[in-house]
Motif scaffolding. Structure first.
Motif, short mmCIF file in Angstrom:
data_model
loop_
_atom_site.label_atom_id
_atom_site.label_comp_id
_atom_site.label_asym_id
_atom_site.label_seq_id
_atom_site.Cartn_x
_atom_site.Cartn_y
_atom_site.Cartn_z
N PHE A 55 4.02 -7.26 -7.19
CA PHE A 55 4.49 -6.65 -5.95
C PHE A 55 5.90 -6.14 -6.19
CE2 PHE A 55 6.45 -7.39 -1.61
CZ PHE A 55 5.86 -6.30 -1.02
N PHE A 56 5.99 -4.86 -6.54
CA PHE A 56 7.24 -4.26 -7.01
C PHE A 56 8.15 -3.69 -5.93
CE2 PHE A 56 5.45 -4.09 -11.27
CZ PHE A 56 6.58 -4.13 -12.07
N SER A 57 7.81 -3.80 -4.67
CA SER A 57 8.59 -3.12 -3.63
C SER A 57 10.07 -3.48 -3.63
CB SER A 57 8.00 -3.38 -2.25
OG SER A 57 6.80 -2.67 -2.12
N PHE A 58 10.41 -4.64 -4.15
CA PHE A 58 11.81 -5.06 -4.21
C PHE A 58 12.30 -5.19 -5.65
CE2 PHE A 58 10.35 -6.30 -0.04
CZ PHE A 58 11.37 -5.84 0.76
N VAL A 71 8.93 11.09 -5.34
CA VAL A 71 9.45 9.84 -5.89
C VAL A 71 9.63 8.82 -4.77
CG1 VAL A 71 11.40 8.76 -7.08
CG2 VAL A 71 10.56 10.97 -7.84
N ILE A 72 10.11 9.29 -3.62
CA ILE A 72 10.26 8.44 -2.44
C ILE A 72 9.02 8.64 -1.58
CG2 ILE A 72 11.65 7.96 -0.37
CD1 ILE A 72 13.06 7.35 -3.04
N SER A 73 8.36 7.56 -1.19
CA SER A 73 7.13 7.67 -0.41
C SER A 73 7.41 8.19 0.99
CB SER A 73 6.44 6.31 -0.32
OG SER A 73 6.07 5.87 -1.60
N VAL A 110 8.56 4.32 -20.19
CA VAL A 110 7.42 3.69 -19.52
C VAL A 110 7.54 4.01 -18.04
CG1 VAL A 110 6.27 1.52 -18.96
CG2 VAL A 110 7.31 1.84 -21.22
N ILE A 111 6.48 4.57 -17.47
CA ILE A 111 6.46 4.89 -16.05
C ILE A 111 5.47 3.96 -15.36
CG2 ILE A 111 5.94 6.64 -14.30
CD1 ILE A 111 6.73 8.75 -16.40
N VAL A 112 5.93 3.27 -14.34
CA VAL A 112 5.09 2.37 -13.56
C VAL A 112 4.85 3.05 -12.22
CG1 VAL A 112 4.87 0.07 -12.58
CG2 VAL A 112 6.15 0.38 -14.70
N TYR A 113 3.59 3.30 -11.89
CA TYR A 113 3.23 3.98 -10.65
C TYR A 113 2.76 2.93 -9.65
CZ TYR A 113 1.51 7.84 -7.78
OH TYR A 113 1.29 8.74 -6.76
N PHE A 114 3.67 2.50 -8.77
CA PHE A 114 3.41 1.41 -7.82
C PHE A 114 2.27 1.74 -6.86
CE2 PHE A 114 8.18 1.14 -8.39
CZ PHE A 114 8.09 0.27 -9.46
N LEU A 159 0.80 -1.22 0.00
CA LEU A 159 0.00 0.00 0.00
C LEU A 159 0.84 1.27 0.00
CD1 LEU A 159 -2.86 -1.05 2.42
CD2 LEU A 159 -3.08 -0.48 -0.01
N TYR A 160 2.01 1.21 0.61
CA TYR A 160 2.89 2.38 0.70
C TYR A 160 4.30 2.00 0.29
CZ TYR A 160 -1.19 3.95 3.15
OH TYR A 160 -2.49 4.27 3.46
N PRO A 161 4.51 1.76 -1.00
CA PRO A 161 5.83 1.34 -1.47
C PRO A 161 6.89 2.41 -1.22
CG PRO A 161 4.42 1.91 -3.33
CD PRO A 161 3.57 1.96 -2.10
N PRO A 162 8.11 2.00 -0.87
CA PRO A 162 9.17 2.97 -0.60
C PRO A 162 9.42 3.93 -1.76
CG PRO A 162 9.87 0.78 0.03
CD PRO A 162 8.56 0.63 -0.69
N ALA A 163 9.37 3.42 -2.97
CA ALA A 163 9.48 4.26 -4.16
C ALA A 163 8.11 4.20 -4.83
CB ALA A 163 10.56 3.75 -5.09
N SER A 164 7.49 5.34 -5.05
CA SER A 164 6.12 5.34 -5.56
C SER A 164 6.03 5.10 -7.06
CB SER A 164 5.42 6.64 -5.20
OG SER A 164 6.13 7.75 -5.70
N LEU A 165 7.14 5.30 -7.76
CA LEU A 165 7.12 5.05 -9.20
C LEU A 165 8.51 4.67 -9.70
CD1 LEU A 165 8.50 7.67 -10.90
CD2 LEU A 165 6.48 8.76 -9.98
N GLN A 166 8.53 4.14 -10.90
CA GLN A 166 9.79 3.79 -11.55
C GLN A 166 9.62 4.04 -13.04
OE1 GLN A 166 11.24 -0.45 -12.01
NE2 GLN A 166 12.56 0.25 -10.35
#
Length: 164
Positions: A98-101, A145-147, A57-61, A28-35
């Protein structure tokens, strides 16, 4: 004085609900909100959209964590149980979901170490202290960029009279 508890690998491995709660928090609160990634070869995204070299391509986690197609109707709820199998084991979701890592070649090699450290620190803190969110505060994410939280999170910390 309280007796010290050793949190070895076996004990930490049994903290399934804590592992699930950490995973759900990171979902719900990924450390990086996008990549963002730059396309190097022509291809097709899962959506059917065509991409060519030079496209970005921007992925918004943060948004992905709230997509019913990926997480179900309860996607906006904090529900650690979604990370636990029927047998009471930790359920691992695929990295594309699940992109957090990270995923693919940029997958975080320190994933297990991160979970071990988080479980160790959280266990030690919860054993000695009680944490309660201060009522009446407005908790909002900060666009970055950083949550992080817009105004932080104020909590009342009190020492537990008896540890477990």
């Amino acid at each position: 004085m309280t007796e010290a508890v050793t949190l070895d690998r076996d004990r930490l491995g049994k903290l399934v609900y804590l592992h699930a709660a950490i995973s759900e928090t990171l979902r719900l609160y990924p450390p990086a909100s996008l990549q963002h990634k730059q396309v190097t070869t022509t291809g097709t995204l899962p959506s059917g959209e065509k991409v060519k070299p030079g496209d970005v391509v921007i992925v918004y986690f943060f948004s992905m964590a709230r997509m019913e197609e990926l997480w179900g109707k309860d996607c906006r709820e904090f529900k650690p149980e979604r990370w636990i199998t029927d047998r009471g084991e930790i359920k691992n979701e695929p990295a594309y979901k699940f992109f957090s890592f990270g995923s693919g070649p940029s997958m975080c090699l320190g994933r297990e170490l991160a979970f071990t450290k988080l479980k160790t620190v959280i266990s030690a803190l919860l054993r000695s202290f009680r944490f309660e969110a201060v009522e009446g505060q407005v908790v909002k994410p900060k666009l970055s960029v950083i949550s992080c939280m817009k105004n932080g999170l104020m909590v009342q910390v009190s020492k537990r009279e008896r540890s477990w």
